[in-house]
Design a protein around this motif. Structure first.
Motif, mmCIF file in Angstrom:
data_model
loop_
_atom_site.group_PDB
_atom_site.id
_atom_site.type_symbol
_atom_site.label_atom_id
_atom_site.label_comp_id
_atom_site.label_asym_id
_atom_site.label_seq_id
_atom_site.Cartn_x
_atom_site.Cartn_y
_atom_site.Cartn_z
ATOM 1 N N THR A 170 0.843 -1.192 0.000
ATOM 2 C CA THR A 170 0.000 0.000 0.000
ATOM 3 C C THR A 170 0.877 1.240 0.000
ATOM 4 O O THR A 170 1.818 1.356 0.773
ATOM 5 N N LEU A 171 0.536 2.152 -0.878
ATOM 6 C CA LEU A 171 1.223 3.430 -0.993
ATOM 7 C C LEU A 171 0.205 4.504 -0.665
ATOM 8 O O LEU A 171 -0.902 4.508 -1.208
ATOM 9 N N LYS A 172 0.550 5.412 0.282
ATOM 10 C CA LYS A 172 -0.385 6.469 0.678
ATOM 11 C C LYS A 172 0.286 7.830 0.576
ATOM 12 O O LYS A 172 1.430 8.000 0.982
ATOM 13 N N PHE A 173 -0.472 8.780 0.040
ATOM 14 C CA PHE A 173 -0.075 10.176 -0.001
ATOM 15 C C PHE A 173 -1.102 10.924 0.843
ATOM 16 O O PHE A 173 -2.290 10.900 0.529
ATOM 17 N N VAL A 174 -0.655 11.562 1.925
ATOM 18 C CA VAL A 174 -1.566 12.242 2.839
ATOM 19 C C VAL A 174 -1.105 13.698 2.945
ATOM 20 O O VAL A 174 0.081 13.957 3.125
ATOM 21 N N TRP A 175 -2.043 14.632 2.843
ATOM 22 C CA TRP A 175 -1.678 16.040 2.954
ATOM 23 C C TRP A 175 -2.832 16.863 3.482
ATOM 24 O O TRP A 175 -3.992 16.473 3.386
ATOM 25 N N VAL A 176 -2.487 18.018 4.072
ATOM 26 C CA VAL A 176 -3.483 18.983 4.532
ATOM 27 C C VAL A 176 -3.680 19.965 3.395
ATOM 28 O O VAL A 176 -2.740 20.654 2.980
ATOM 29 N N GLY A 177 -4.898 19.995 2.855
ATOM 30 C CA GLY A 177 -5.188 20.887 1.734
ATOM 31 C C GLY A 177 -5.400 22.315 2.194
ATOM 32 O O GLY A 177 -4.792 23.246 1.685
ATOM 33 N N ARG A 178 -6.232 22.480 3.180
ATOM 34 C CA ARG A 178 -6.500 23.803 3.747
ATOM 35 C C ARG A 178 -7.199 23.591 5.090
ATOM 36 O O ARG A 178 -7.598 22.482 5.419
ATOM 37 N N THR A 179 -7.332 24.665 5.829
ATOM 38 C CA THR A 179 -8.031 24.604 7.106
ATOM 39 C C THR A 179 -9.252 25.505 7.020
ATOM 40 O O THR A 179 -9.140 26.676 6.644
#
Length: 171
Positions: free
Chosen positions: A118-127
C-alpha cells in the motif's frame, strides 16, 4: 614405508613455500565481489535509500476528484524513516504534531508492504473553521504508473468523503 617421528613430510621444500601462497590467493579471490562493489560505489556514489516505489529525491504528482472538487498536490520524498518494507517521509511523532496543527501543505508519503503493498499520499489541503481538510490518496496496486487509487477527504466529520486519485512520478 613408514615415517618416523623425525622424518620430514612427503612433499618438497618448494611445496611448503607454495602452500601458504595458495591459501592467500584463495582468500583474496573471495574478496573480489566486495572489492568490485566498493569500486562501483566509489564511482557512482551511494544509492538513494528507497522503500518500494519510493526513493529519496522523487516528487509525485497526485490528482483526484472528491466531493465534486478537483484536487492536485505535489508530494516530495525528502527522507524515508523506517524500513524498506514499511517507511514514511516523516516520523510518527512529527506527523502527528504537523497534522494536529493543521498546517496547509503538510504532507507525508507512506509505503507499507507488510501485507498488501500500500502506498499512501496524505496532505493537509486547507483549514476551514479551524478544521484541517486532510486528503489521503491510497494505492493498493502499485504495479504500473500512473497508479490508481481511492481519495479520501476527512473534514473532521463522522463520515469521510470518497473519490478517486492518480499518482504519477514527476521526479
Amino acid at each position: 614405508m613408514r615415517r618416523g617421528a623425525g622424518d620430514s613430510p612427503p612433499y618438497s621444500a618448494g611445496m611448503r613455500t607454495l602452500l601458504p601462497l595458495l591459501g592467500a590467493a584463495v582468500l583474496l579471490g573471495s574478496c573480489a565481489p566486495l572489492l568490485s562493489t566498493a569500486a562501483q560505489l566509489a564511482q557512482q556514489g551511494p544509492s538513494s535509500p528507497s522503500a518500494g516505489p519510493l526513493e529519496i529525491g522523487q516528487t509525485w504528482a497526485i490528482t483526484g476528484l472528491v466531493n465534486a472538487e478537483n484536487v492536485a498536490f505535489d508530494a516530495p520524498v525528502t527522507q524515508l524513516v523506517g524500513e524498506p518494507r514499511q517507511a514514511a517521509t516523516l516520523a510518527a511523532r512529527d506527523e502527528t504534531a504537523a497534522f494536529a496543527a493543521g498546517r496547509a501543505g503538510t504532507n507525508v508519503v507512506k509505503y507499507d508492504a507488510t501485507g498488501v503493498p500500500t502506498l499512501k499520499f496524505v496532505w493537509v489541503g486547507r483549514t476551514v473553521e479551524r478544521r484541517p481538510y486532510v486528503y489521503t490518496c491510497t494505492i493498493t496496486d502499485p504495479l504500473s504508473q500512473p497508479y490508481q487509487g481511492t481519495l479520501t477527504l476527512d473534514r473532521g466529520e463522522p463520515t469521510p468523503l470518497r473519490g478517486s486519485c492518480t499518482a504519477q512520478l514527476k521526479r
